[in-house]
Design an enzyme around this catalytic site. Structure first.
Site, PDB file in Angstrom:
ATOM      1  N   LEU A   1       0.993  -1.421  -0.099  1.00  0.00           N
ATOM      2  CA  LEU A   1       0.027   0.081  -0.080  1.00  0.00           C
ATOM      3  C   LEU A   1       1.075   1.203  -0.155  1.00  0.00           C
ATOM      4  CD1 LEU A   1      -2.627  -0.738   2.904  1.00  0.00           C
ATOM      5  CD2 LEU A   1      -3.004  -1.141   0.494  1.00  0.00           C
TER       6      LEU A   1
ATOM      7  N   LYS B   1       0.982   7.239   1.135  1.00  0.00           N
ATOM      8  CA  LYS B   1       1.296   8.673   1.064  1.00  0.00           C
ATOM      9  C   LYS B   1      -0.048   9.046  -0.187  1.00  0.00           C
ATOM     10  CE  LYS B   1       4.973   9.553   2.927  1.00  0.00           C
ATOM     11  NZ  LYS B   1       4.594   9.711   4.546  1.00  0.00           N
TER      12      LYS B   1
ATOM     13  N   HIS C   1      18.494   3.036  17.580  1.00  0.00           N
ATOM     14  CA  HIS C   1      18.527   1.625  17.115  1.00  0.00           C
ATOM     15  C   HIS C   1      18.685   0.599  18.460  1.00  0.00           C
ATOM     16  CE1 HIS C   1      17.896   1.331  12.872  1.00  0.00           C
ATOM     17  NE2 HIS C   1      18.864   2.621  12.626  1.00  0.00           N
ATOM     18  N   ASP C   2      19.123  -0.393  18.471  1.00  0.00           N
ATOM     19  CA  ASP C   2      19.108  -1.368  19.476  1.00  0.00           C
ATOM     20  C   ASP C   2      19.971  -0.853  20.543  1.00  0.00           C
ATOM     21  OD1 ASP C   2      20.886  -3.924  20.713  1.00  0.00           O
ATOM     22  OD2 ASP C   2      18.808  -4.456  20.719  1.00  0.00           O
TER      23      ASP C   2
ATOM     24  N   TYR D   1      18.891   1.988  22.599  1.00  0.00           N
ATOM     25  CA  TYR D   1      17.900   1.638  23.551  1.00  0.00           C
ATOM     26  C   TYR D   1      18.412   0.931  24.755  1.00  0.00           C
ATOM     27  CZ  TYR D   1      15.317   2.378  19.411  1.00  0.00           C
ATOM     28  OH  TYR D   1      15.196   2.893  18.047  1.00  0.00           O
TER      29      TYR D   1
ATOM     30  N   ASP E   1      15.951  -4.822  20.505  1.00  0.00           N
ATOM     31  CA  ASP E   1      15.264  -5.135  19.540  1.00  0.00           C
ATOM     32  C   ASP E   1      14.364  -6.530  19.741  1.00  0.00           C
ATOM     33  OD1 ASP E   1      17.245  -4.527  16.467  1.00  0.00           O
ATOM     34  OD2 ASP E   1      16.195  -3.219  17.816  1.00  0.00           O
TER      35      ASP E   1
HETATM   36  C1  LIG Z   1      19.834  -2.940  15.003  1.00  0.00           C
HETATM   37  C2  LIG Z   1      18.397  -3.026  14.161  1.00  0.00           C
HETATM   38  C3  LIG Z   1      18.549  -2.442  12.837  1.00  0.00           C
HETATM   39  C4  LIG Z   1      18.282  -3.594  11.974  1.00  0.00           C
HETATM   40  C5  LIG Z   1      17.901  -3.252  10.443  1.00  0.00           C
HETATM   41  C6  LIG Z   1      19.274  -3.196   9.729  1.00  0.00           C
HETATM   42  C7  LIG Z   1      19.453  -4.599   9.281  1.00  0.00           C
HETATM   43  C8  LIG Z   1      18.912  -2.109   8.465  1.00  0.00           C
HETATM   44  C9  LIG Z   1      18.592  -0.782   8.904  1.00  0.00           C
HETATM   45  C10 LIG Z   1      19.405   0.090   8.155  1.00  0.00           C
HETATM   46  C11 LIG Z   1      19.734  -0.728   6.918  1.00  0.00           C
HETATM   47  C12 LIG Z   1      20.556  -0.263   5.866  1.00  0.00           C
HETATM   48  C13 LIG Z   1      20.441   1.055   5.508  1.00  0.00           C
HETATM   49  O1  LIG Z   1      19.033   1.119   4.791  1.00  0.00           O
HETATM   50  C14 LIG Z   1      21.380   1.562   4.156  1.00  0.00           C
HETATM   51  C15 LIG Z   1      21.683   0.436   3.144  1.00  0.00           C
HETATM   52  C16 LIG Z   1      20.519   0.423   2.280  1.00  0.00           C
HETATM   53  C17 LIG Z   1      20.542  -0.688   1.234  1.00  0.00           C
HETATM   54  O2  LIG Z   1      19.392  -0.876   0.088  1.00  0.00           O
HETATM   55  C18 LIG Z   1      20.870  -2.052   1.821  1.00  0.00           C
HETATM   56  C19 LIG Z   1      22.098  -1.902   2.438  1.00  0.00           C
HETATM   57  C20 LIG Z   1      21.995  -0.944   3.751  1.00  0.00           C
HETATM   58  C21 LIG Z   1      23.261  -0.770   4.447  1.00  0.00           C
HETATM   59  C22 LIG Z   1      21.042  -1.040   4.778  1.00  0.00           C
HETATM   60  C23 LIG Z   1      21.222  -2.666   5.559  1.00  0.00           C
HETATM   61  C24 LIG Z   1      20.293  -3.135   6.494  1.00  0.00           C
HETATM   62  O3  LIG Z   1      19.209  -3.474   6.044  1.00  0.00           O
HETATM   63  C25 LIG Z   1      20.353  -2.038   7.459  1.00  0.00           C
HETATM   64  C26 LIG Z   1      21.427  -1.891   8.402  1.00  0.00           C
HETATM   65  C27 LIG Z   1      17.364  -1.889  15.086  1.00  0.00           C
HETATM   66  O4  LIG Z   1      17.786  -1.201  15.862  1.00  0.00           O
HETATM   67  S1  LIG Z   1      15.819  -2.001  14.296  1.00  0.00           S
HETATM   68  C28 LIG Z   1      14.782  -0.823  15.628  1.00  0.00           C
HETATM   69  C29 LIG Z   1      14.996   0.452  14.887  1.00  0.00           C
HETATM   70  N1  LIG Z   1      13.909   1.231  15.870  1.00  0.00           N
HETATM   71  C30 LIG Z   1      12.609   1.149  15.886  1.00  0.00           C
HETATM   72  O5  LIG Z   1      12.011   0.270  15.090  1.00  0.00           O
HETATM   73  C31 LIG Z   1      11.723   2.206  16.863  1.00  0.00           C
HETATM   74  C32 LIG Z   1      10.493   2.796  16.133  1.00  0.00           C
HETATM   75  N2  LIG Z   1      10.785   3.298  14.904  1.00  0.00           N
HETATM   76  C33 LIG Z   1      11.360   4.434  14.860  1.00  0.00           C
HETATM   77  O6  LIG Z   1      12.018   5.091  15.562  1.00  0.00           O
HETATM   78  C34 LIG Z   1      11.840   4.815  13.458  1.00  0.00           C
HETATM   79  O7  LIG Z   1      10.799   4.189  12.529  1.00  0.00           O
HETATM   80  C35 LIG Z   1      13.135   4.739  12.952  1.00  0.00           C
HETATM   81  C36 LIG Z   1      13.405   3.276  12.954  1.00  0.00           C
HETATM   82  C37 LIG Z   1      13.956   5.676  13.634  1.00  0.00           C
HETATM   83  C38 LIG Z   1      13.063   5.190  11.337  1.00  0.00           C
HETATM   84  O8  LIG Z   1      12.725   6.467  11.266  1.00  0.00           O
HETATM   85  P1  LIG Z   1      12.330   6.981   9.788  1.00  0.00           P
HETATM   86  O9  LIG Z   1      12.266   8.403   9.937  1.00  0.00           O
HETATM   87  O10 LIG Z   1      12.901   6.437   8.860  1.00  0.00           O
HETATM   88  O11 LIG Z   1      10.618   6.567   9.638  1.00  0.00           O
HETATM   89  P2  LIG Z   1       9.636   6.823  10.650  1.00  0.00           P
HETATM   90  O12 LIG Z   1       9.786   8.253  11.314  1.00  0.00           O
HETATM   91  O13 LIG Z   1       9.209   5.800  11.404  1.00  0.00           O
HETATM   92  O14 LIG Z   1       8.376   7.267   9.625  1.00  0.00           O
HETATM   93  C39 LIG Z   1       7.984   6.293   8.857  1.00  0.00           C
HETATM   94  C40 LIG Z   1       7.751   6.873   7.563  1.00  0.00           C
HETATM   95  O15 LIG Z   1       7.141   6.211   6.350  1.00  0.00           O
HETATM   96  C41 LIG Z   1       6.107   6.204   5.919  1.00  0.00           C
HETATM   97  N3  LIG Z   1       5.651   5.009   5.545  1.00  0.00           N
HETATM   98  C42 LIG Z   1       5.318   3.751   6.327  1.00  0.00           C
HETATM   99  N4  LIG Z   1       4.770   2.850   5.479  1.00  0.00           N
HETATM  100  C43 LIG Z   1       4.633   3.417   4.395  1.00  0.00           C
HETATM  101  C44 LIG Z   1       4.013   2.871   3.070  1.00  0.00           C
HETATM  102  N5  LIG Z   1       3.226   1.712   3.057  1.00  0.00           N
HETATM  103  N6  LIG Z   1       3.882   3.883   2.208  1.00  0.00           N
HETATM  104  C45 LIG Z   1       4.217   4.978   2.221  1.00  0.00           C
HETATM  105  N7  LIG Z   1       4.999   5.565   3.290  1.00  0.00           N
HETATM  106  C46 LIG Z   1       4.867   4.615   4.313  1.00  0.00           C
HETATM  107  C47 LIG Z   1       5.349   7.064   6.977  1.00  0.00           C
HETATM  108  O16 LIG Z   1       4.251   7.409   6.765  1.00  0.00           O
HETATM  109  C48 LIG Z   1       6.371   7.916   7.594  1.00  0.00           C
HETATM  110  O17 LIG Z   1       6.572   9.112   6.859  1.00  0.00           O
HETATM  111  P3  LIG Z   1       6.686  10.311   7.421  1.00  0.00           P
HETATM  112  O18 LIG Z   1       8.156  10.330   7.847  1.00  0.00           O
HETATM  113  O19 LIG Z   1       6.437  11.262   6.377  1.00  0.00           O
HETATM  114  O20 LIG Z   1       5.855  10.585   8.646  1.00  0.00           O
END
Ligand SMILES: C[C@H](CCC[C@@H](C)[C@H]1CC[C@H]2[C@@H]3[C@H](O)C[C@@H]4C[C@H](O)CC[C@]4(C)[C@H]3C[C@H](O)[C@]12C)C(=O)SCCNC(=O)CCNC(=O)[C@H](O)C(C)(C)COP(=O)(O)OP(=O)(O)OC[C@H]1O[C@@H](n2cnc3c(N)ncnc32)[C@H](O)[C@@H]1OP(=O)(O)O
Length: 421
Positions: free
Chosen positions: A94, A97, A161-162, A165, A191
């Site tokens: 979905l 936006k 991230h983890d 926290y 996490d």
């Molecule tokens: C240690 C772990 C991390 C584990 C994950 C790692 C494996 C990966 C994390 C980063 C990755 C790397 C990175 O992406 C760069 C490379 C990319 C490449 O493609 C691949 C290699 C990478 C090196 C890649 C490799 C790995 O995948 C990674 C290393 C953790 O600690 S995970 C725990 C994180 N914390 C939480 O979950 C706590 C709650 N969440 C938050 O605080 C935030 O979500 C967070 C995590 C800080 C992210 O903040 P962000 O600003 O990005 O998002 P939000 O503020 O939450 O807003 C979400 C926005 O998205 C919109 N949205 C959601 N769903 C949809 C949809 N279906 N359609 C459209 N839009 C959507 C939502 O409306 C929000 O939009 P707004 O910002 O406009 O409100």
């Protein structure tokens, strides 16, 4: 809208929702999880998991493993799913936006039992999908908010991230060897233990409570607090002197020579946990040492010397040789196994502790094992992004024309799995 009218409307939604849930779960269960155990603990529970990073996917996987139907809502235009814990889930793509995308998500949530949202505080409210809104339409909804810092407090809006926290939980300050800086044990504690698992427990608790009250509620699952809660023993055992020495010099934090790991002659390691005197005696005996030649077990000042003696001794034999010596004893000594050896270790093999999925990938089976209604994890391949969009929309009452309109507007995305064979 008058209360009476609202109630009538809600009752219809509720009735439809329940019917849809029941029918869809039965239909879906039959159509999509044929052979699944109808009697799994969470059979009939419908979950909407908004795609997030590691913690929320783990929470969704736990619920799916124990029989819930988990629909993961993915972003559109994403090449591949980052969810490596996707077994047993369906994927609907979905675009939130777009208002139509939000309207679809609202409908999915209103007709489900649980929603898991992994976003920063306030994101769902911005979409008009906050708990106020959704619980008004579906008072039975269990709205799980899995965040790092929780829904309130000065950090609530901060990214993290983890490790962040864990740092704020207090536990990170206790992790690390003597004279080294603190280190985070992978992203396990905040996490997964304090995040995904704690959130899953909250959801199950709320489901159980709902059987009495008939009402849903909001779960504020903070990974800081979840990690700290998992570590309650550390707080509660401070006054019995378990942690009153510097980091890395205590009984259970690598300070004690009989609670540590040691390298063997073939470069592998053994783990020693011989805490109690009767087990420690068996440990010393297994090493082939004479206890009378050693300082007392609990002589803190002699721990460095004991470590040197154990290090020298373990270096004289291979891991397999030490395992033959200690297996079957109460010395509390076990081989440190790499991931690719755990499944074949005799004990794990006898229990079937690790499973192989359709892709031949090994991973842990769900825990714990319930005797009458055990988990029955789906072993087929993970869903691709948007694989189930069409079937789910049809099930939730969208007609063919509506789905085509949603597709052409970009609010939803449907993708077909293409076998590489
Ligand atoms: C240690 C772990 C991390 C584990 C994950 C790692 C494996 C990966 C994390 C980063 C990755 C790397 C990175 O992406 C760069 C490379 C990319 C490449 O493609 C691949 C290699 C990478 C090196 C890649 C490799 C790995 O995948 C990674 C290393 C953790 O600690 S995970 C725990 C994180 N914390 C939480 O979950 C706590 C709650 N969440 C938050 O605080 C935030 O979500 C967070 C995590 C800080 C992210 O903040 P962000 O600003 O990005 O998002 P939000 O503020 O939450 O807003 C979400 C926005 O998205 C919109 N949205 C959601 N769903 C949809 C949809 N279906 N359609 C459209 N839009 C959507 C939502 O409306 C929000 O939009 P707004 O910002 O406009 O409100």
């Amino acid at each position: 809208m008058s209360d009476a009218k609202h109630k009538r409307q809600y009752d219809n939604v509720e009735a439809r929702g329940r019917r849809t849930n029941r029918e869809s779960c039965q239909v879906i269960t039959y159509r999509w999880k044929t052979g699944c155990q109808e009697n799994m603990a969470l059979a009939g529970v419908q979950v909407i998991e908004l795609a997030g990073l590691a913690p929320a996917p783990f929470c969704g996987m736990i619920l799916a493993d124990f029989g819930a139907r988990v629909i993961r809502v993915d972003r559109t235009k994403v090449a591949m799913a980052m969810d490596t814990q996707a077994r047993g889930k369906q994927s609907v793509a979905l675009n939130l936006k777009k208002p139509q995308g939000v309207a679809v998500l609202r409908k999915l949530c209103v007709q489900s039992d649980v929603v898991i949202e992994p976003f920063r505080k306030g994101v769902m409210e911005k979409l008009g999908l906050g708990p106020e809104e959704l619980l008004k339409e579906n008072p039975r909804l269990i709205y799980a908010r899995l965040t790092g810092f929780g829904q309130t407090g000065s950090y609530a809006q901060s990214a993290g991230h983890d490790i962040n926290y864990l740092a704020i939980s207090g536990l990170l300050s206790m992790l690390g060897r003597s004279s080294e800086k603190p280190y985070a044990p992978l992203n396990l504690v905040a996490d997964f233990a304090g995040g995904g698992l704690m959130c899953a427990m909250g959801i199950v608790l709320a489901l159980l409570e709902r059987t009495r009250s008939g009402k849903g509620q909001v779960i504020d699952s903070s990974m800081v607090e979840g990690a700290a809660y998992v570590g309650s023993f550390m707080w509660k055992s401070r006054n019995i002197g378990l942690w009153n020495r510097p980091r890395g010099e205590n009984l259970l934090d690598s300070g004690a020579p009989f609670y540590d790991t040691y390298q063997t002659s073939d470069g592998k390691h053994m783990a020693v946990g011989a805490l109690e005197p009767q087990f420690y005696d068996q440990f010393v005996k297994g090493l082939g040492l004479d206890p009378s030649d050693l300082p007392p077990q609990m002589s803190f000042s002699d721990w460095p010397e004991l470590k040197r003696i154990f290090t020298r001794t373990f270096a004289t034999k291979t891991q397999a040789e030490w395992s033959r010596i200690f297996d079957g004893t109460d010395a509390c000594v076990t081989p440190v196994l790499p991931l690719d050896e755990v499944q074949s270790h005799p004990h794990n093999k006898e229990r079937g502790s690790f499973l192989k999925d359709a892709q031949g990938e090994v991973s842990p089976r769900p825990a714990p094992v319930l005797s009458r209604t055990p988990a029955d994890p789906c072993l087929s391949r993970d869903p691709i992004i948007g694989e189930h969009t069409r079937s789910v929309l049809e099930e939730f009452g969208y007609g063919a024309d509506e789905i085509e309109q949603l597709l052409s507007s970009g609010a939803v995305e449907c993708n077909k799995f293409k076998s590489r064979m």
